[in-house]
Design an enzyme around this catalytic site. Structure first.
Site, PDB file in Angstrom:
ATOM      1  N   ASP A 156       0.836  -1.211   0.000  1.00  0.00           N
ATOM      2  CA  ASP A 156       0.000   0.000   0.000  1.00  0.00           C
ATOM      3  C   ASP A 156       0.870   1.260   0.000  1.00  0.00           C
ATOM      4  O   ASP A 156       1.953   1.273   0.594  1.00  0.00           O
ATOM      5  CB  ASP A 156      -0.895  -0.025   1.246  1.00  0.00           C
ATOM      6  N   HIS A 199       3.049   3.374  -9.159  1.00  0.00           N
ATOM      7  CA  HIS A 199       2.893   1.911  -9.258  1.00  0.00           C
ATOM      8  C   HIS A 199       4.135   1.277  -9.889  1.00  0.00           C
ATOM      9  O   HIS A 199       4.532   0.172  -9.528  1.00  0.00           O
ATOM     10  CB  HIS A 199       1.648   1.550 -10.066  1.00  0.00           C
ATOM     11  N   LEU A 227      10.535 -20.928  -4.670  1.00  0.00           N
ATOM     12  CA  LEU A 227       9.605 -19.949  -4.107  1.00  0.00           C
ATOM     13  C   LEU A 227       8.273 -19.971  -4.866  1.00  0.00           C
ATOM     14  O   LEU A 227       8.255 -19.906  -6.094  1.00  0.00           O
ATOM     15  CB  LEU A 227      10.219 -18.540  -4.213  1.00  0.00           C
TER      16      LEU A 227
END
Ligand code: FPP
Length: 241
Positions: free
Chosen positions: A16, A33, A128
């Site tokens: 955020d 972003h 991962l």
């Protein structure tokens, strides 16, 4: 008695603050972003080095459609850019990509194509597990799971008495369809907000939380490591003593 503190197997992040970072730096929200995407790339690498098995990021919520067309289009273009520039390296590092959410609904075709390429290319990887929550909302996920379970009861493959926690879990995006991702041990939210915002509501039942004032583009691998290290010193009781 001191006990061995375990590394989190699964860390989930609410990334955020991109918009506030953009405002602070007098650039467009999409540029914010983009900086967020760069931060995300570094955190993926760090999580992998630290031996974290599952990393989940909240990239686009079902509520994010309310944002301007320009911003929504910008976020999905970044996804295409991310896959284009990172997929080969991720795959050679044995990272597997999963998507949590309905990535075919409303999502621009170029982004759907990139996602499908990422899923396909990394399908056999068992390092991962990098899960991108995209067009994701936890209540919608639970409604979808309830419908799937109701169908199983209707077709006779499941008895109502068999419905238990595990059955709900198995029917979520984190369930069977994505290889049964364990519940997050730790959920990190950046930018000073302290709420879940419709993220992993069921899965967060026993999660630990860490909040930081850092805006997501400013979040560094060092801060991530510090938070994980602090988590390792916590005493989790899961409702027991
Ligand atoms: C929250 O910040 C962030 C988002 C809604 C988008 C997150 C997207 C990225 C990190 C881009 C890259 C992602 C992928 C998967 C390529 P906000 O815009 O709500 O910030 P604000 O609350 O300060 O306005």
């Amino acid at each position: 008695m001191s006990e061995v503190k375990k590394m989190p197997a699964h860390v989930a992040i609410i990334m955020d603050g991109n918009g506030r970072w953009a405002e602070k730096n007098k650039v467009s929200r999409v540029t914010g972003h983009n900086q967020g995407m760069l931060a995300m790339k570094e955190i993926i690498k760090k999580a992998d080095i630290m031996g974290i098995k599952y990393l989940t990021v909240y990239a686009f919520s079902t509520e994010n459609w309310k944002r301007s067309q320009e911003e929504v289009g910008g976020i999905f273009s970044l996804l295409v850019k991310f896959v284009g520039s990172e997929l080969a390296e991720l795959s050679s590092n044995n990272v597997r990509v999963h998507i949590l959410g309905d990535y075919t609904d409303r999502v621009p075709q170029a982004a759907v194509a990139s996602i499908e390429k990422a899923l396909e290319t990394t399908r056999a990887n068992d390092g991962l597990q990098f899960n991108i929550a995209l067009n994701y909302g936890s209540r919608a996920e639970i409604v979808r799971a309830v419908k799937k379970i109701a169908e199983q009861v209707k077709d006779g493959s499941l008895e109502p008495e068999q419905i238990a926690d595990e059955v709900i879990s198995a029917n979520l995006y984190t369930g069977d369809e994505n290889g049964n991702i364990p519940d997050p041990d730790l959920i990190i939210r950046t930018s000073g907000e302290e709420r879940l915002s419709n993220f992993l509501l069921w899965q967060a039942a026993y999660s630990e939380f860490a909040f930081t004032d850092s805006l997501w583009p400013d979040f560094t691998p060092e801060e991530f490591e510090n938070i994980v290290t602090e988590f390792c010193s916590r005493n989790r009781r899961f409702g027991g003593r």
